[in-house]
Motif scaffolding. Structure first.
Motif: not given
Length: 461
Positions: A87, A102-103, A83-84
């Motif tokens: 982002y 959300n992703t 996820e990071e």
């Protein structure tokens, strides 16, 4: 520092990846051309692999600076969560993810961004340094991003940069889909001696602003022999050499200065503890090995020392045997582990009288014979009578093999059956084995109370 002394505008041998100082050997130039080709022709996945210090990061920054019409996301931390990671890529591309919860939302915004880039004739690339440290989930996230494509073009180019371990990671079974998508594989190697000389002079000339030769041929040969052409180690040795030359008030670096730099550099490298730990470990292993060999040689040369204690015990038991024989007329005969003397003490005393020259006393299941024994037959306990009360029997607890020799590898003469009683003619304890003489066979049994017991046949009457 030595910059003013040698007339440098800045340190020519700093180890940070500065594209201004890039030197293109044939391998480095080939790697750059391959990656440029992959980006321009939208090849999708690419890899750049090289050992530590070969110039991977410098090439990456050179490429980032070179492509002005390409959106670049440079990931320097491979330990981000999926996820990071997603982002960070979106942020580098300038995508507004403030309304993404959300992703899946970020993935949708990424798709829109990449399609717009393609329509505007621009490209986008994600470069991940130290990619060998990515976990499986992060690799999967990158693979999913590569699925954003058109029928005839890849919208996102991905360059994985890492050490040779990256190749080992990519061939794993769970990453076979990603590995099959890699179309460009570039590799970096160390410099040869000629490139080492050109590299050193190239960096000095950039820092000085003019072409200068500070390191002579002998020093460059020394540097290459110690570094094997690794750019990072070349930088560090040259840096130390220049400091020593300045301290000696010399404007040229020769082989003697390089030798001193080598001693300083490799001693400094070992200061991190890794090499010292290896030395300590090797030293300890050597000491342990030496003592094992020394002990083995000692007992090989003096094998009799292994049996001193047992010989002393036998001497003590023989002495006890003689004392008991001397006092047998004043006391009852000794009861051993194999005969019953409760009701036959007088008979056993007579037996001992008849065979006093070859008596055998059993103590703790250890056979001790008289020192005046003349042959092996004198060591064998005989019943001395065919009477029922004198007989010794072998009571078998488990099926046991009567063997030809006192060894588990020797032939089996007879299998003694569980729960049976065998009348024996003679028996003798020999270390961990018992020699048994039956009427129909003879041999050795391994001495264990779990397998059999020896006692008078009259005990069960």
């Amino acid at each position: 520092m030595y910059n003013d002394y040698f007339g440098f505008t800045e340190n020519p041998f700093k180890i940070t990846p500065d594209p201004d100082y890039i030197y293109l050997s044939l391998k480095h130039e080939e790697a750059i051309e391959l990656i440029e080709y992959g980006i321009k022709n939208r090849k999708g996945f690419m890899t750049l692999v090289g050992e530590v210090g070969t110039g991977k990061s410098t090439i990456v920054r050179y490429l980032v600076r070179k492509f002005s019409d390409v959106y670049v996301s440079l990931i320097l931390n491979p330990f981000l969560t999926p996820e990071e990671l997603l982002y960070s890529i979106a942020r580098d591309f300038g995508i507004d993810v403030s309304m993404c919860f959300n992703t899946g939302d970020i993935y949708s915004e990424m798709s829109k961004f990449l399609v717009d880039c393609y329509k505007n004739g621009k490209n986008a690339i994600v470069i991940i340094d130290e990619a060998q440290n990515l976990n499986f989930e992060s690799f999967e996230m990158i693979r999913q991003l590569s699925n954003i494509e058109l029928e005839n073009d890849k919208l996102l180019q991905i360059l994985l940069v890492g050490q040779p371990e990256l190749e080992d990671v990519l061939v794993k079974e769970n990453l076979r889909q990603l590995n099959q998508r890699i179309s460009i594989r570039a590799k970096l190697t160390n410099f040869d001696q000629e490139d080492t000389e050109n590299y050193i002079n190239h960096r000095i000339s950039i820092a000085a602003g003019i072409r200068r030769y500070i390191f002579d041929k002998s020093s460059i040969k020394k540097i290459y022999s110690y570094t094997r052409g690794n750019p990072r180690e070349i930088n560090q040795l040259c840096d130390i050499s220049l400091m020593i030359a300045m301290a000696d008030k010399k404007k040229r670096v020769d082989a003697s200065i390089t030798d001193r730099a080598v001693k300083s550099y490799y001693l400094k490298k070992s200061g991190d503890g890794s090499k010292l730990a290896k030395i300590r470990y090797t030293f300890i292993i050597g000491i342990v090995f030496f003592f094992i060999v020394a002990i083995g040689i000692f007992f090989f040369l003096f094998p009799q020392l292994n049996f001193n204690s047992s010989n002393r015990s036998k001497d003590n038991l023989i002495s006890i045997n003689k004392n008991m024989m001397d006092n047998k007329s004043n006391s009852k005969p000794i009861q051993d582990n194999f005969t019953d003397n409760k009701s036959e003490s007088d008979n056993k005393s007579n037996e001992i009288d008849n065979h006093s020259s070859t008596s055998l006393i059993m103590i703790d299941q250890k056979a001790v014979s008289e020192k005046n024994t003349k042959d092996d037959s004198a060591n064998i306990q005989s019943n001395g009578s065919n009477s029922k009360t004198d007989a010794v029997c072998l009571y078998v607890k488990k099926n046991v093999n009567l063997r030809d020799n006192p060894s588990l590898k020797s032939n089996v003469n007879l299998i003694l059956i569980k729960n049976r009683k065998y009348i024996i003619d003679k028996y003798e304890y020999r270390g961990e084995w018992v020699y048994i003489d039956l009427k129909k066979s003879h041999g050795y049994l391994y001495n264990s109370e779990n397998l059999f017991i020896l006692k008078g046949c009259a005990e069960d009457e």
